[in-house]
Motif scaffolding. Structure first.
Motif, mmCIF file in Angstrom:
data_model
loop_
_atom_site.group_PDB
_atom_site.id
_atom_site.type_symbol
_atom_site.label_atom_id
_atom_site.label_comp_id
_atom_site.label_asym_id
_atom_site.label_seq_id
_atom_site.Cartn_x
_atom_site.Cartn_y
_atom_site.Cartn_z
ATOM 1 N N GLY A 118 0.838 -1.182 0.000
ATOM 2 C CA GLY A 118 0.000 0.000 0.000
ATOM 3 C C GLY A 118 0.878 1.237 0.000
ATOM 4 N N GLY A 119 0.262 2.374 -0.189
ATOM 5 C CA GLY A 119 1.005 3.626 -0.161
ATOM 6 C C GLY A 119 0.700 4.502 -1.350
ATOM 7 N N SER A 120 1.453 5.552 -1.449
ATOM 8 C CA SER A 120 1.283 6.539 -2.496
ATOM 9 C C SER A 120 2.351 6.324 -3.567
ATOM 10 C CB SER A 120 1.411 7.936 -1.884
ATOM 11 O OG SER A 120 1.104 8.907 -2.833
ATOM 12 N N PHE A 121 1.930 6.362 -4.831
ATOM 13 C CA PHE A 121 2.847 6.192 -5.949
ATOM 14 C C PHE A 121 2.655 7.362 -6.914
ATOM 15 C CE2 PHE A 121 2.188 2.005 -4.192
ATOM 16 C CZ PHE A 121 3.486 1.518 -4.096
ATOM 17 N N PRO A 122 3.734 7.789 -7.592
ATOM 18 C CA PRO A 122 3.709 9.037 -8.365
ATOM 19 C C PRO A 122 2.945 8.955 -9.691
ATOM 20 C CG PRO A 122 5.780 7.917 -8.714
ATOM 21 C CD PRO A 122 5.025 7.122 -7.657
ATOM 22 N N ALA A 123 2.700 10.146 -10.225
ATOM 23 C CA ALA A 123 2.169 10.256 -11.594
ATOM 24 C C ALA A 123 3.226 9.695 -12.545
ATOM 25 C CB ALA A 123 1.872 11.714 -11.928
ATOM 26 N N TRP A 124 2.794 9.276 -13.724
ATOM 27 C CA TRP A 124 3.715 8.695 -14.683
ATOM 28 C C TRP A 124 3.337 9.103 -16.095
ATOM 29 C CZ3 TRP A 124 1.755 5.330 -18.358
ATOM 30 C CH2 TRP A 124 0.437 4.923 -18.139
ATOM 31 N N SER A 125 4.308 9.036 -16.997
ATOM 32 C CA SER A 125 4.087 9.274 -18.423
ATOM 33 C C SER A 125 4.630 8.073 -19.175
ATOM 34 C CB SER A 125 4.826 10.521 -18.895
ATOM 35 O OG SER A 125 4.280 11.673 -18.306
ATOM 36 N N GLY A 126 3.903 7.649 -20.193
ATOM 37 C CA GLY A 126 4.326 6.506 -20.983
ATOM 38 C C GLY A 126 5.599 6.785 -21.754
ATOM 39 N N ALA A 127 6.435 5.771 -21.894
ATOM 40 C CA ALA A 127 7.685 5.887 -22.630
ATOM 41 C C ALA A 127 7.427 5.751 -24.124
ATOM 42 C CB ALA A 127 8.660 4.799 -22.173
ATOM 43 N N GLY A 128 8.201 6.446 -24.914
ATOM 44 C CA GLY A 128 8.126 6.295 -26.362
ATOM 45 C C GLY A 128 6.811 6.769 -26.944
ATOM 46 N N ALA A 173 -5.566 6.270 -14.295
ATOM 47 C CA ALA A 173 -4.860 5.696 -13.157
ATOM 48 C C ALA A 173 -4.454 4.255 -13.445
ATOM 49 C CB ALA A 173 -5.733 5.758 -11.913
ATOM 50 N N CYS A 174 -3.221 3.917 -13.096
ATOM 51 C CA CYS A 174 -2.708 2.557 -13.240
ATOM 52 C C CYS A 174 -1.684 2.353 -12.129
ATOM 53 C CB CYS A 174 -2.071 2.361 -14.616
ATOM 54 S SG CYS A 174 -1.418 0.682 -14.849
ATOM 55 N N PRO A 175 -2.100 1.731 -11.023
ATOM 56 C CA PRO A 175 -1.172 1.559 -9.906
ATOM 57 C C PRO A 175 0.135 0.856 -10.290
ATOM 58 C CG PRO A 175 -3.395 1.103 -9.187
ATOM 59 C CD PRO A 175 -3.449 1.268 -10.682
ATOM 60 N N ALA A 176 0.086 -0.144 -11.153
ATOM 61 C CA ALA A 176 1.312 -0.840 -11.542
ATOM 62 C C ALA A 176 2.269 0.100 -12.281
ATOM 63 C CB ALA A 176 0.984 -2.061 -12.397
ATOM 64 N N ALA A 177 1.763 0.937 -13.164
ATOM 65 C CA ALA A 177 2.613 1.891 -13.877
ATOM 66 C C ALA A 177 3.190 2.918 -12.911
ATOM 67 C CB ALA A 177 1.815 2.580 -14.984
ATOM 68 N N SER A 178 2.381 3.377 -11.972
ATOM 69 C CA SER A 178 2.869 4.327 -10.968
ATOM 70 C C SER A 178 3.950 3.694 -10.097
ATOM 71 C CB SER A 178 1.716 4.827 -10.096
ATOM 72 O OG SER A 178 0.846 5.647 -10.841
ATOM 73 N N ALA A 179 3.778 2.422 -9.746
ATOM 74 C CA ALA A 179 4.771 1.726 -8.934
ATOM 75 C C ALA A 179 6.096 1.615 -9.699
ATOM 76 C CB ALA A 179 4.262 0.346 -8.536
ATOM 77 N N ALA A 180 6.037 1.252 -10.986
ATOM 78 C CA ALA A 180 7.255 1.151 -11.787
ATOM 79 C C ALA A 180 7.928 2.518 -11.915
ATOM 80 C CB ALA A 180 6.932 0.576 -13.167
ATOM 81 N N ALA A 181 7.132 3.552 -12.112
ATOM 82 C CA ALA A 181 7.671 4.909 -12.217
ATOM 83 C C ALA A 181 8.330 5.344 -10.911
ATOM 84 C CB ALA A 181 6.561 5.878 -12.611
ATOM 85 N N SER A 182 7.816 4.857 -9.782
ATOM 86 C CA SER A 182 8.407 5.236 -8.492
ATOM 87 C C SER A 182 9.847 4.759 -8.373
ATOM 88 C CB SER A 182 7.571 4.682 -7.324
ATOM 89 O OG SER A 182 7.785 3.296 -7.134
ATOM 90 N N LEU A 183 10.214 3.728 -9.132
ATOM 91 C CA LEU A 183 11.585 3.214 -9.133
ATOM 92 C C LEU A 183 12.404 3.750 -10.313
ATOM 93 C CD1 LEU A 183 10.961 -0.527 -8.173
ATOM 94 C CD2 LEU A 183 11.653 1.365 -6.682
ATOM 95 N N GLY A 184 11.787 4.605 -11.134
ATOM 96 C CA GLY A 184 12.494 5.226 -12.246
ATOM 97 C C GLY A 184 12.548 4.418 -13.528
ATOM 98 N N PHE A 185 11.704 3.385 -13.655
ATOM 99 C CA PHE A 185 11.714 2.573 -14.868
ATOM 100 C C PHE A 185 10.787 3.158 -15.925
ATOM 101 C CE2 PHE A 185 13.278 -0.433 -11.780
ATOM 102 C CZ PHE A 185 14.298 -1.054 -12.472
ATOM 103 N N PRO A 186 11.193 3.130 -17.206
ATOM 104 C CA PRO A 186 10.290 3.521 -18.285
ATOM 105 C C PRO A 186 9.112 2.541 -18.341
ATOM 106 C CG PRO A 186 12.556 3.374 -19.075
ATOM 107 C CD PRO A 186 12.529 2.783 -17.693
ATOM 108 N N VAL A 187 7.927 3.078 -18.636
ATOM 109 C CA VAL A 187 6.700 2.290 -18.603
ATOM 110 C C VAL A 187 5.902 2.495 -19.880
ATOM 111 C CG1 VAL A 187 4.507 1.950 -17.383
ATOM 112 C CG2 VAL A 187 6.544 2.578 -16.096
ATOM 113 N N VAL A 188 5.341 1.403 -20.389
ATOM 114 C CA VAL A 188 4.329 1.452 -21.442
ATOM 115 C C VAL A 188 3.152 0.644 -20.916
ATOM 116 C CG1 VAL A 188 3.703 0.638 -23.756
ATOM 117 C CG2 VAL A 188 5.900 1.776 -23.383
#
Length: 168
Positions: free
Chosen positions: A113-123, A131-146
């Protein structure tokens, strides 16, 4: 590896959280990628990955919750992560994930649980923002997300590989 360059399923295993994992390998070289899907959207993903013509490796993670995803990202350090969702998204807002304990997958019980950041799709991304919690979680670690719909995995991953140096 398949002779025609498409990804070949090479192994299947279960992680410590009880998540199903599978490895797909393409031609030599390229990058390591992660494709993450919730169980309800995962059925068509292996065939979609097997249809991708590319270099490198793709690990498929079928997960419930964000902890297995965060762990797979930290351990695997992929070039990027493709999140399988009900439909493609171009980006999304910060999300708050309600605290819960996951203890029904035959693995180690875990709290999340917790707060995860806004994200922008890569490429080159398609779709609206959502809203997509999984994409926000990946973005919280600095990974590019699609984020792609289950029926768009082959197309989305192929486009991402094409846009990445040494990707295809």
């Amino acid at each position: 590896m398949a002779d025609d360059g498409r990804m070949q399923h090479t192994r299947t295993w279960t992680d410590v959280y009880g998540s199903a994992c599978a490895a797909f390998e393409g031609r030599a070289g390229g990058h390591r990628w992660l494709v993450a899907a919730p169980p309800e959207l995962a059925a068509s993903v292996p065939a979609a990955l097997a249809a991708v013509d590319g270099k490198g490796t793709v690990e498929l993670l079928v997960h419930d919750g964000l902890t297995p995803l965060l762990s797979a990202l930290q351990e695997g350090q992929p070039r990027g992560v493709l999140i399988v969702a009900p439909h493609s998204l171009a980006g999304g807002p910060e999300v708050e994930v309600q605290s819960r304990v996951v203890d029904d997958l035959g693995g180690v019980p875990y709290a999340e649980g917790g707060s995860f950041p806004a994200w922008s799709g890569a490429g080159h991304v398609n779709g609206e923002a959502g809203a997509c919690p999984a994409a926000s979680a990946a973005a919280s670690l600095g990974f590019p997300v699609v984020v792609a719909g289950a029926g768009e995995v082959t197309t989305a991953l192929t486009a991402w590989l094409d846009a990445t140096p040494h990707g295809r």
